[in-house]
Design an enzyme around this catalytic site. Structure first.
Site, short mmCIF file in Angstrom:
data_model
loop_
_atom_site.label_atom_id
_atom_site.label_comp_id
_atom_site.label_asym_id
_atom_site.label_seq_id
_atom_site.Cartn_x
_atom_site.Cartn_y
_atom_site.Cartn_z
N ASP A 1 0.84 -1.20 0.00
CA ASP A 1 0.00 0.00 0.00
C ASP A 1 0.88 1.25 0.00
O ASP A 1 2.04 1.21 0.41
CB ASP A 1 -0.89 0.03 1.25
CG ASP A 1 -1.87 -1.14 1.27
OD1 ASP A 1 -2.18 -1.68 0.20
OD2 ASP A 1 -2.31 -1.49 2.38
N1 URA Z 1 -1.25 -5.96 3.83
C1 URA Z 1 -1.74 -4.71 3.83
O1 URA Z 1 -2.77 -4.46 4.41
N2 URA Z 1 -1.06 -3.76 3.19
C2 URA Z 1 0.11 -3.97 2.54
O2 URA Z 1 0.69 -3.05 1.98
C3 URA Z 1 0.62 -5.28 2.56
C4 URA Z 1 -0.07 -6.26 3.21
#
Ligand code: URA
Length: 251
Positions: free
Chosen positions: A114
């Site tokens: 993310d």
């Molecule tokens: N899980 C998440 O919620 N975000 C990420 O970036 C990676 C794994």
């Protein structure tokens, strides 16, 4: 795992080899060859279309020995605020953080983190390796460290070991949750480590949401047997060592 030196032993055009590793366009290379700046095994090669073996012949451009490889494997310590995509109209992407000596290989991120997630992100132009690391059938473990609002406790550890139901009804595979510590200020913040073997969209955040808690900081610290280099600053990127490549090959 993917072969690391595809095409080894095969002859290719000199200008193709050199443009692949960033020594300029074919027309620039034709000029450099005419000027006598390119040697193959110590002999000046004025024909940039000559065929040579990029792995076994020694190519030099203006006295610099060319290190040829088909594929590149990079470890980035992703900073917050950049997208793990190859391009975006609005936001900066992880590719914008790479030096040109890496971008000439046209690497892409292996999977997604993310925008606000930090930590280990692999980038490569080796589609086969990326495919194997991301294949749902391989169950490559990924370990994250996180700060979570509220008191993460043994019930959560048990729920994650069992599998939790996400907001879309999907029940996650067993995951290993470890409580690393707690900060008690105005509200309790738990420090945890979580290893998952799948990669659903926003998976870690949604797993905590499923047990009524909120992730406020998330960092990926390993993928397969490969840990994030603790000395790699946020935003920095470097090539994997051959030892690290072997660790990745153990998937
Ligand atoms: N899980 C998440 O919620 N975000 C990420 O970036 C990676 C794994």
């Amino acid at each position: 795992m993917a072969k690391l030196r595809d095409g080894e032993g095969k002859k290719q055009r000199l200008d193709k080899i050199l443009s692949h590793v960033g020594y300029g366009s074919r027309s620039e290379l034709r000029k450099q060859a005419k000027q006598g700046l390119i040697t193959v095994n110590g002999v000046v090669q004025k024909d940039s279309g000559a065929h040579v073996d990029p792995y076994n012949d020694t190519i030099e451009v203006a006295g610099e020995t060319v290190l040829y490889r088909e594929h590149i494997y990079l470890m980035m310590n992703k900073p917050p605020g950049v997208l793990s995509a190859t391009e975006d109209k609005r936001d900066r992407t992880v590719l914008d953080l790479l030096e040109e000596r890496y971008t000439v290989f046209e690497p892409f991120p292996v999977g997604r983190l993310d925008k606000d997630t930090v930590g280990l992100l692999l980038l490569t132009n080796d589609g086969q390796l990326a495919h194997e690391l991301l294949s749902p059938r391989k169950h490559v473990p990924k370990t994250y460290e996180a700060l979570v609002e509220g008191e993460v406790g043994p019930d959560d550890v048990a729920a994650f070991a069992e599998g939790v139901r996400l907001d879309d009804g999907y029940v996650t595979l067993p995951a290993q949750l470890t409580i690393l510590g707690r900060e008690r200020g105005r509200q309790v913040i738990s420090q945890i480590s979580l290893t998952i073997t799948e990669g659903k969209f926003h998976q870690v955040k949604r797993m905590f949401q499923a047990v009524g808690k909120k992730v406020i900081f998330l960092k990926r610290v390993s993928m397969g047997n490969l840990p994030l280099d603790a000395n790699l600053p946020e935003g920095a990127c470097r090539e994997l060592t051959s030892e690290e490549l072997k660790l990745l090959a153990e998937i």
